[in-house]
Design a protein around this motif. Structure first.
Motif, PDB file in Angstrom:
ATOM      1  N   HIS A 114       0.845  -1.190   0.000  1.00 24.34           N
ATOM      2  CA  HIS A 114       0.000   0.000   0.000  1.00 24.34           C
ATOM      3  C   HIS A 114       0.886   1.248   0.000  1.00 24.34           C
ATOM      4  N   THR A 115       0.254   2.356  -0.258  1.00 27.84           N
ATOM      5  CA  THR A 115       0.877   3.676  -0.079  1.00 27.84           C
ATOM      6  C   THR A 115      -0.038   4.489   0.833  1.00 27.84           C
ATOM      7  N   HIS A 116       0.452   5.617   1.341  1.00 22.55           N
ATOM      8  CA  HIS A 116      -0.412   6.596   2.026  1.00 22.55           C
ATOM      9  C   HIS A 116       0.204   7.962   1.777  1.00 22.55           C
ATOM     10  N   ASP A 117      -0.403   8.655   0.833  1.00 20.10           N
ATOM     11  CA  ASP A 117       0.165   9.914   0.357  1.00 20.10           C
ATOM     12  C   ASP A 117       0.110  11.012   1.410  1.00 20.10           C
ATOM     13  N   ARG A 118      -0.643  10.761   2.495  1.00 22.10           N
ATOM     14  CA  ARG A 118      -0.733  11.747   3.568  1.00 22.10           C
ATOM     15  C   ARG A 118       0.390  11.634   4.577  1.00 22.10           C
ATOM     16  N   ARG A 119       1.161  10.554   4.532  1.00 21.71           N
ATOM     17  CA  ARG A 119       2.179  10.298   5.553  1.00 21.71           C
ATOM     18  C   ARG A 119       3.381   9.601   4.930  1.00 21.71           C
ATOM     19  N   MET A 120       4.576   9.984   5.371  1.00 20.91           N
ATOM     20  CA  MET A 120       5.771   9.228   5.020  1.00 20.91           C
ATOM     21  C   MET A 120       5.962   8.141   6.068  1.00 20.91           C
ATOM     22  N   GLU A 121       6.899   7.233   5.807  1.00 14.38           N
ATOM     23  CA  GLU A 121       7.164   6.151   6.760  1.00 14.38           C
ATOM     24  C   GLU A 121       8.653   5.823   6.753  1.00 14.38           C
ATOM     25  N   ALA A 122       9.112   5.248   7.835  1.00 20.01           N
ATOM     26  CA  ALA A 122      10.483   4.757   7.928  1.00 20.01           C
ATOM     27  C   ALA A 122      10.457   3.388   8.580  1.00 20.01           C
ATOM     28  N   TYR A 123      11.336   2.507   8.105  1.00 18.55           N
ATOM     29  CA  TYR A 123      11.486   1.162   8.665  1.00 18.55           C
ATOM     30  C   TYR A 123      12.897   1.019   9.238  1.00 18.55           C
ATOM     31  N   LEU A 124      13.008   0.245  10.318  1.00 23.49           N
ATOM     32  CA  LEU A 124      14.291  -0.263  10.799  1.00 23.49           C
ATOM     33  C   LEU A 124      14.170  -1.771  10.869  1.00 23.49           C
TER      34      LEU A 124
END
Length: 274
Positions: free
Chosen positions: A192-202
């Protein structure tokens, strides 16, 4: 005073022209956890700061970061800290918190200087804030557990929601982590995407010879990054963020943007992925 490496925002048209080294230079983050050091990366996607602190035998202090343009780091920011190591301490202002491995501390805007000590390996995430929320230590038993997936699809996992509207109030930061069961390797698929929010993974809980192939890009223009243990990755709002590992693993996810609705996702159909 600590300086942060700056990562500028890249649009999807430019991203699909980048080779492996260029993709990694913009989105992959390594070497966050060096003993005796605080490492920070300042992303221009929603101004999220991603970092790591390993105090070792000493104490590390996070007070001012020039990139924020404020007199104190948390003057206009909130922060989440995940301990992926042994027991450590985080002092916020004049109050100390003891974090076991797998626990998260939410720190509200305007809380003052932050100090790290003990045997922890602290993963740091900070987003701009416009209001102060109470600082709170969230232990594993306090987190909301969401079992998902199946062995048949190699994605059996538990999502642990820590900084989440159902658990702890925050301004805009949403944070938790996912643990895959033994034999399961896929995360966040269907994507999925969410154009309202960025994300980061570790990505963590990997051995030295295990890797995760992190998928990113627009659904019609997917790319991949090979991730090792304790590697982080920036996921732009327009990008999918999923992956498959050579063995089971854990990953911390965090989001910043217009809302704190964890379920606000634009699903990408499997048939549309390219």
């Amino acid at each position: 005073m600590h300086e942060a490496e700056t990562r500028y925002a890249i649009d999807p048209v430019t991203a699909k022209t980048l080779d492996t080294e260029q993709l990694r230079s913009h989105f992959h983050i390594g070497n966050l956890f060096a003993e005796g050091n605080i490492a920070l990366v300042y992303s221009h996607y929603d101004r999220l700061i991603i970092g790591g602190a390993v105090p070792g035998d000493g104490t590390l202090t996070l007070d001012q970061v020039p990139e924020t343009g404020t007199s104190m780091f948390l003057e206009r920011r909130e922060m989440g800290v995940l301990n992926i190591g042994d027991t450590g301490k985080v002092k916020v202002g004049d109050k100390s918190y003891s974090l076991d491995g797998g626990e998260i501390l939410y720190i509200g805007m305007g809380s003052g200087v932050v100090e790290f000590s003990g045997s922890g390996r602290f993963y740091i995430l900070s987003a701009p804030a416009h209001r102060a929320c109470p600082t709170r230590l969230i232990r594993l038993e306090d987190a909301k557990m969401v079992p998902l997936g199946s062995k048949e699809q190699a994605n059996e996992r538990v999502i642990y929601q820590f900084i989440h509207p159902d658990v702890v109030e925050s301004c805009q930061l949403v944070m938790g982590y996912t643990q895959l069961a033994s034999g399961s390797v896929w995360n966040t698929m269907p994507a999925h995407t969410h154009d309202r929010r960025m994300e980061a993974y570790l990505y963590f809980d990997l051995s030295d010879d295990e890797k995760v192939f992190h998928l990113m890009g627009e659904p019609s223009q997917t790319r991949h990054l090979v991730m090792g243990n304790e590697d982080a990755v920036i996921s732009p709002p327009w990008s999918i963020h999923s992956g498959a590992g050579t063995a089971s693993y854990s990953f911390c996810w965090a989001m910043a943007g217009d809302n704190v609705d964890f379920t606000d996702m634009d699903m990408a159909a499997m048939g549309d992925l390219r």
